[in-house]
Design an enzyme around this catalytic site. Sequence first.
Site, PDB file in Angstrom:
ATOM      1  N   PRO A 148      -6.459   6.486  -8.966  1.00 50.69           N
ATOM      2  CA  PRO A 148      -7.880   6.373  -8.654  1.00 50.69           C
ATOM      3  C   PRO A 148      -8.211   6.435  -7.007  1.00 50.69           C
ATOM      4  O   PRO A 148      -7.960   5.855  -6.356  1.00 50.69           O
ATOM      5  CB  PRO A 148      -8.194   4.950  -9.087  1.00 50.69           C
ATOM      6  CG  PRO A 148      -6.871   4.134  -8.794  1.00 50.69           C
ATOM      7  CD  PRO A 148      -5.872   5.133  -9.172  1.00 50.69           C
ATOM      8  N   CYS A 233      -6.378  -2.324  -3.130  1.00 48.09           N
ATOM      9  CA  CYS A 233      -6.955  -1.547  -2.235  1.00 48.09           C
ATOM     10  C   CYS A 233      -7.091  -2.473  -0.891  1.00 48.09           C
ATOM     11  O   CYS A 233      -7.578  -3.484  -0.886  1.00 48.09           O
ATOM     12  CB  CYS A 233      -8.820  -1.593  -2.665  1.00 48.09           C
ATOM     13  SG  CYS A 233      -9.721  -0.913  -1.770  1.00 48.09           S
ATOM     14  N   HIS A 302       2.035   0.243  -6.054  1.00 49.57           N
ATOM     15  CA  HIS A 302       1.769   1.167  -4.859  1.00 49.57           C
ATOM     16  C   HIS A 302       2.969   0.379  -3.645  1.00 49.57           C
ATOM     17  O   HIS A 302       2.881  -0.625  -3.181  1.00 49.57           O
ATOM     18  CB  HIS A 302       0.472   1.137  -3.921  1.00 49.57           C
ATOM     19  CG  HIS A 302       0.197   2.135  -3.075  1.00 49.57           C
ATOM     20  ND1 HIS A 302      -0.704   2.497  -2.373  1.00 49.57           N
ATOM     21  CD2 HIS A 302       1.134   2.510  -2.246  1.00 49.57           C
ATOM     22  CE1 HIS A 302      -0.691   3.301  -1.580  1.00 49.57           C
ATOM     23  NE2 HIS A 302       0.481   3.595  -1.181  1.00 49.57           N
TER      24      HIS A 302
END
Length: 412
Positions: A148, A233, A302
């Site tokens: 994304p 994020c 991540h």
Amino acid sequence: ETSHKCEQATAARQATAACSSVCAGLISQILIPLRSTDRLSKAAALCGQAMGPHSSSKRCSALQSGSSVNPVGLAFYRASRERYRSRPARVCRCAGSSQQPADADASAAELPQQQHDEEAWDYVAPDYVLQRNAQFGQQIRGRVLLAPLTKGGNLPFRRLCCDFDPELSTVSEMAFARQLLKGDRVEKARLYKAHNEQCFGVQIATNNIAEGVKAAAVAQEAGAAWLDINCGCPIHEATKRGLGAALLRKPTKLAKMVAGITAQVDLPVTVKIRTGESEKKINAARVVGLLQQAGAAAVIIHGRTMEQRYKKAADWQLMADIVQQHSSLPIIGNGDILTHYEAADRWQSTGVAGVMVGRGALIKPWLFQEIREGRELQLTAADRVGVYRQLASYMKVSGPCNTACIEQQLPF
């Protein structure tokens, strides 16, 4: 006149002494037990105001001897001193300390137990959630996913990437669940799906179960095959609201939110995380264990911390260790995949269920075809320009999604 002033000064001193005596008596009744020598010294100094001619440097000694001291202040001081001496012994937690109170072992043993009770979470995902996750795990294993990408992973770009790999799994840009439910035009545009997206997931940012459940229903109506919760994020716009990577600070609370969402929605729920808040607070292994217990269908890792953002290399060794610890849960690795041979190497060396590509796709969208075929495509300059022209043509297609995409993409 001088005699009159002296009489007034004497009367004032007497009134002050009487007032101090009354105040000291009231303070002795309402003050909580003193717990430190600093407060004890302050109490002695306070009581010394009623001592008459004694100077501030001699107040403590005068209070102890009892000479020329107001009886109320002296009683207050002695009572405070006895309370301080009779206080419960504190447990010494200094490193290397060998002398401890008799009850130190019992107190020290209670503290970890209390922490364990606070962190313990007994939850078992419902059977229908586990069955749904098993089906989704079979679909997602062995796949390449498009990450994304904020301001990059819009519908036209995802459509272009799927041209190079029809089996590509795609994820929408992160949508704030609260603004989405309020009907925000830009947030709604992120949920539109291209006709060639065979396995499309919607990513939302939320820290609330009710918001997540309602956003999942909206995503399902938009044609999403699964729901992804963003917990990775690092941008301030998300973390200042307690969203994104900020959720990693409280793993148990995060797991409870995921459990509440998975139990009330029809879509499989995945979670995208980072390795931790900082290098000193890496907790990805614990977070993954709790998310598996909560009923997450897969976890995307991540390999950087929130503070690292994109500065350091992704930690694939940590992902390999997590895969070994949680072999039954599909783990998808993300970070520093820029070539087809890097994707193959990460896949084989770590044992992840899939790999997710982000910036590598922005550099060359045909990377997905290279990974699928296991070779490097030698595109000429004309071929590259043709790819960019194709993307521009997709952006010009009419529709509410592309209108919002163009408005946001042109400044980017």
